[in-house]
Scaffold this motif. Structure first.
Motif, PDB file in Angstrom:
ATOM      1  N   LEU A 207       0.801  -1.213   0.019  1.00 52.91           N
ATOM      2  CA  LEU A 207      -0.114   0.067  -0.138  1.00 52.91           C
ATOM      3  C   LEU A 207       0.943   1.298  -0.190  1.00 52.91           C
ATOM      4  CD1 LEU A 207      -2.769  -1.167   2.570  1.00 52.91           C
ATOM      5  CD2 LEU A 207      -2.936  -1.008   0.146  1.00 52.91           C
ATOM      6  N   LEU A 208       2.051   1.387   0.700  1.00 48.91           N
ATOM      7  CA  LEU A 208       2.951   2.591   0.747  1.00 48.91           C
ATOM      8  C   LEU A 208       3.510   2.769  -0.490  1.00 48.91           C
ATOM      9  CD1 LEU A 208       4.449   2.175   4.521  1.00 48.91           C
ATOM     10  CD2 LEU A 208       2.923   4.012   3.560  1.00 48.91           C
ATOM     11  N   VAL A 209       4.120   1.595  -1.248  1.00 45.10           N
ATOM     12  CA  VAL A 209       4.572   1.509  -2.477  1.00 45.10           C
ATOM     13  C   VAL A 209       3.727   2.129  -3.581  1.00 45.10           C
ATOM     14  CG1 VAL A 209       5.554   0.130  -4.335  1.00 45.10           C
ATOM     15  CG2 VAL A 209       6.311  -0.260  -2.145  1.00 45.10           C
ATOM     16  N   VAL A 210       2.400   1.795  -3.618  1.00 47.96           N
ATOM     17  CA  VAL A 210       1.447   2.107  -4.362  1.00 47.96           C
ATOM     18  C   VAL A 210       1.216   3.644  -4.321  1.00 47.96           C
ATOM     19  CG1 VAL A 210      -0.959   1.955  -5.020  1.00 47.96           C
ATOM     20  CG2 VAL A 210       0.154  -0.087  -4.745  1.00 47.96           C
ATOM     21  N   TYR A 211       0.852   3.914  -3.134  1.00 51.96           N
ATOM     22  CA  TYR A 211       0.641   5.479  -2.712  1.00 51.96           C
ATOM     23  C   TYR A 211       1.783   6.571  -3.027  1.00 51.96           C
ATOM     24  CZ  TYR A 211      -0.668  10.037  -0.453  1.00 51.96           C
ATOM     25  OH  TYR A 211      -0.934  11.191  -0.077  1.00 51.96           O
ATOM     26  N   LEU A 241      -0.025  -6.877 -22.285  1.00 56.91           N
ATOM     27  CA  LEU A 241       1.372  -6.983 -22.245  1.00 56.91           C
ATOM     28  C   LEU A 241       1.402  -8.090 -20.933  1.00 56.91           C
ATOM     29  CD1 LEU A 241       4.282  -7.029 -22.951  1.00 56.91           C
ATOM     30  CD2 LEU A 241       4.475  -4.606 -21.702  1.00 56.91           C
ATOM     31  N   LEU A 242       0.832  -7.378 -19.752  1.00 58.82           N
ATOM     32  CA  LEU A 242       0.975  -8.154 -18.443  1.00 58.82           C
ATOM     33  C   LEU A 242       0.386  -9.600 -18.619  1.00 58.82           C
ATOM     34  CD1 LEU A 242       1.701  -8.249 -15.594  1.00 58.82           C
ATOM     35  CD2 LEU A 242      -0.232  -6.909 -15.036  1.00 58.82           C
ATOM     36  N   ALA A 243      -1.021  -9.646 -19.312  1.00 58.22           N
ATOM     37  CA  ALA A 243      -1.731 -10.935 -19.377  1.00 58.22           C
ATOM     38  C   ALA A 243      -0.746 -11.743 -19.958  1.00 58.22           C
ATOM     39  CB  ALA A 243      -2.925 -10.695 -20.129  1.00 58.22           C
ATOM     40  N   ILE A 244      -0.331 -11.587 -21.403  1.00 61.69           N
ATOM     41  CA  ILE A 244       0.651 -12.509 -22.073  1.00 61.69           C
ATOM     42  C   ILE A 244       1.563 -12.977 -21.222  1.00 61.69           C
ATOM     43  CG2 ILE A 244       2.437 -12.553 -23.784  1.00 61.69           C
ATOM     44  CD1 ILE A 244       0.382 -10.544 -25.703  1.00 61.69           C
ATOM     45  N   VAL A 245       2.392 -12.158 -20.285  1.00 63.48           N
ATOM     46  CA  VAL A 245       3.687 -12.373 -19.542  1.00 63.48           C
ATOM     47  C   VAL A 245       3.251 -13.243 -18.585  1.00 63.48           C
ATOM     48  CG1 VAL A 245       5.462 -11.605 -18.000  1.00 63.48           C
ATOM     49  CG2 VAL A 245       5.051 -10.429 -20.123  1.00 63.48           C
ATOM     50  N   LEU A 246       2.047 -12.965 -17.654  1.00 58.83           N
ATOM     51  CA  LEU A 246       1.720 -13.912 -16.600  1.00 58.83           C
ATOM     52  C   LEU A 246       1.204 -15.324 -17.225  1.00 58.83           C
ATOM     53  CD1 LEU A 246      -0.549 -11.393 -14.622  1.00 58.83           C
ATOM     54  CD2 LEU A 246       1.377 -12.418 -13.860  1.00 58.83           C
ATOM     55  N   ALA A 247       0.447 -15.450 -18.483  1.00 60.93           N
ATOM     56  CA  ALA A 247       0.127 -16.578 -19.109  1.00 60.93           C
ATOM     57  C   ALA A 247       1.168 -17.520 -19.392  1.00 60.93           C
ATOM     58  CB  ALA A 247      -0.743 -16.236 -20.294  1.00 60.93           C
ATOM     59  N   LEU A 296       5.795   7.366 -19.071  1.00 59.26           N
ATOM     60  CA  LEU A 296       4.256   7.527 -18.975  1.00 59.26           C
ATOM     61  C   LEU A 296       3.898   5.901 -18.947  1.00 59.26           C
ATOM     62  CD1 LEU A 296       1.843   8.782 -18.129  1.00 59.26           C
ATOM     63  CD2 LEU A 296       1.693   9.307 -20.845  1.00 59.26           C
ATOM     64  N   PRO A 297       4.388   4.997 -20.142  1.00 60.17           N
ATOM     65  CA  PRO A 297       3.707   3.737 -19.928  1.00 60.17           C
ATOM     66  C   PRO A 297       4.363   3.070 -18.789  1.00 60.17           C
ATOM     67  CG  PRO A 297       4.540   4.402 -22.114  1.00 60.17           C
ATOM     68  CD  PRO A 297       4.892   5.545 -21.301  1.00 60.17           C
ATOM     69  N   LEU A 298       5.469   3.243 -18.330  1.00 65.49           N
ATOM     70  CA  LEU A 298       5.870   2.521 -17.031  1.00 65.49           C
ATOM     71  C   LEU A 298       5.241   2.968 -15.909  1.00 65.49           C
ATOM     72  CD1 LEU A 298       8.146   0.968 -15.654  1.00 65.49           C
ATOM     73  CD2 LEU A 298       9.768   3.117 -15.712  1.00 65.49           C
ATOM     74  N   MET A 299       5.005   4.079 -15.821  1.00 64.01           N
ATOM     75  CA  MET A 299       4.242   4.742 -14.727  1.00 64.01           C
ATOM     76  C   MET A 299       2.731   3.940 -14.496  1.00 64.01           C
ATOM     77  SD  MET A 299       4.926   8.322 -13.591  1.00 64.01           S
ATOM     78  CE  MET A 299       4.551   9.161 -15.448  1.00 64.01           C
ATOM     79  N   ILE A 300       2.083   3.786 -15.805  1.00 63.77           N
ATOM     80  CA  ILE A 300       0.891   3.155 -15.722  1.00 63.77           C
ATOM     81  C   ILE A 300       0.996   1.627 -15.700  1.00 63.77           C
ATOM     82  CG2 ILE A 300      -1.109   2.668 -17.153  1.00 63.77           C
ATOM     83  CD1 ILE A 300      -0.960   5.546 -18.222  1.00 63.77           C
ATOM     84  N   PHE A 301       1.784   1.095 -16.197  1.00 68.33           N
ATOM     85  CA  PHE A 301       1.977  -0.508 -16.234  1.00 68.33           C
ATOM     86  C   PHE A 301       2.313  -0.657 -14.481  1.00 68.33           C
ATOM     87  CE2 PHE A 301       4.799  -4.303 -16.190  1.00 68.33           C
ATOM     88  CZ  PHE A 301       3.862  -4.921 -17.088  1.00 68.33           C
ATOM     89  N   ILE A 304      -0.757  -0.963 -12.642  1.00 68.18           N
ATOM     90  CA  ILE A 304      -1.592  -2.296 -13.214  1.00 68.18           C
ATOM     91  C   ILE A 304      -1.014  -3.349 -12.742  1.00 68.18           C
ATOM     92  CG2 ILE A 304      -2.284  -3.546 -15.283  1.00 68.18           C
ATOM     93  CD1 ILE A 304      -2.825  -0.609 -16.850  1.00 68.18           C
ATOM     94  N   GLN A 305       0.296  -3.573 -12.927  1.00 67.07           N
ATOM     95  CA  GLN A 305       0.885  -4.850 -12.384  1.00 67.07           C
ATOM     96  C   GLN A 305       0.585  -5.010 -10.865  1.00 67.07           C
ATOM     97  OE1 GLN A 305       5.083  -4.656 -13.100  1.00 67.07           O
ATOM     98  NE2 GLN A 305       5.538  -3.332 -11.380  1.00 67.07           N
ATOM     99  N   LEU A 306       0.592  -3.877 -10.206  1.00 60.78           N
ATOM    100  CA  LEU A 306       0.252  -3.944  -8.643  1.00 60.78           C
ATOM    101  C   LEU A 306      -1.212  -4.308  -8.491  1.00 60.78           C
ATOM    102  CD1 LEU A 306       2.148  -0.908  -7.250  1.00 60.78           C
ATOM    103  CD2 LEU A 306       3.011  -3.208  -7.044  1.00 60.78           C
TER     104      LEU A 306
END
Length: 332
Positions: A207-211, A241-247, A296-301, A304-306
């Motif tokens: 939670l602290l990392v997310v905030y 991208l995350l779904a592909i890597v997780l799968a 920007l893609p890194l910040m959003i990704f 989302i990964q969290l």
């Protein structure tokens, strides 16, 4: 009621944390305060992990070469390959910097603290996660700039910054872990009695990392740098991208015959990308005017990964609790 079953209390707390950071991000003196608090929580988390794990568990985790090899392949081969294909395909007509940003995030090393925290929360092999995530972060300091130079045709180096990051990783993560492990003769029994309370340190650190991370993104103008259409594209592309890597990681872990605890470690350590490493590297590797769009893609990704991994970790944890496997994988 069905919606509440999907979004468990911890996930709802994560959503509330993101909303809080969006409307009330840490600013001014509070930035330093939350940065210090996050650092302290992570240090405590690693101290507790060191105190929980026996010497035999650490040796087994460090010698699990097949697991570590695949995590490195996922981080530095699978991800970059997907990034190159995505940038080459360019399915939507958006700014080229956005595609470059996706390629850049695919080149970065894995996160350390969140990968290990999610692995612990899900009941995975924490000793192996500590080894894999730490090795990924350390190798990434040198491999990521090299991959940027090779795949993005960008000059620059990060040797001094890399040395600082190595020192930060050693001080913030490895040192508390070693101290916690060395304290086992005095703390092992106390840790065993308060295992449920100690488990809360995993959730608190996340939670602290997310905030803290999302506050930084908001303060950097994440909502004003792109339009709604481009922002939606970044979100959708990040999810795919995350779904592909997780799968792929899940499939490889199961086909290769890894245990469930090792599968959890592979899934969480092999699917993360580090915002903490990515932004300092971007400041060195790219022109100042390009850094904002590049990360920007890194910040959003990262957000989302969290969120996705929090839900996935809770799902793994429920299954592990049903089978009684969590205690066996985390005790020594």
């Amino acid at each position: 009621m069905k919606l509440l079953r999907i979004f468990d209390p911890f996930t709802l707390t994560l959503i509330a944390t993101v909303l809080l950071a969006s409307f009330l991000p840490a600013r001014g003196v509070f930035v330093d305060y939350f940065s210090w608090l996050t650092t302290a929580a992570i240090a405590l988390l690693f101290f507790m992990h060191g105190a929980k794990l026996s010497r035999d568990a650490l040796v087994a985790g460090g010698s699990h070469w097949r697991l570590h090899l695949w995590v490195m392949c996922s981080t530095f081969i699978l991800f970059p390959a997907l990034g190159v294909l995505f940038a080459w395909w360019a399915p939507v007509n958006v700014s080229p910097e956005i595609y470059s940003g996706f390629l850049y995030l695919c080149i970065l090393p894995a996160t350390v603290q969140s990968a290990i925290a999610f692995t612990s929360l899900a009941g995975g092999n924490v000793a192996a996660a500590v080894c894999s995530a730490s090795a990924s972060s350390l190798l990434g300091i040198f491999l990521s700039p090299l991959l940027v130079s090779l795949l993005m045709h960008t000059g620059g180096g990060a040797s001094q910054d890399g040395l600082r990051q190595v020192g930060a990783i050693m001080l913030q993560l490895l040192l508390p872990f070693v101290l916690g492990h060395l304290s086992r003769p005095w703390t092992a029994n106390w840790v065993a009695r308060h295992r449920k309370w100690i488990g809360k340190t995993d959730q608190t650190s996340i939670l602290l990392v997310v905030y803290t991370a999302f506050s930084e993104a908001v303060n950097n103008g994440i909502w004003s740098q792109v339009g709604i259409g481009a922002l939606g594209f970044i979100v959708l592309a990040s999810i795919v991208l995350l779904a592909i890597v997780l799968a792929v990681n899940t499939l490889v872990a199961r086909r290769a015959g890894f245990s469930k605890a090792d599968e959890i470690t592979i899934v969480f350590c092999g699917s993360k990308k580090s915002l903490a490493n990515g932004i300092p590297m971007a400041n060195i590797l790219f022109p100042v005017q390009a850094v904002g769009m590049m990360v920007l893609p890194l910040m959003i990704f990262h957000q989302i990964q969290l969120m996705v991994c929090a839900m996935l970790a809770q799902r793994y944890r429920r299954r592990q609790l049903e089978s009684g496997a969590i205690q066996a994988t985390q005790e020594g």
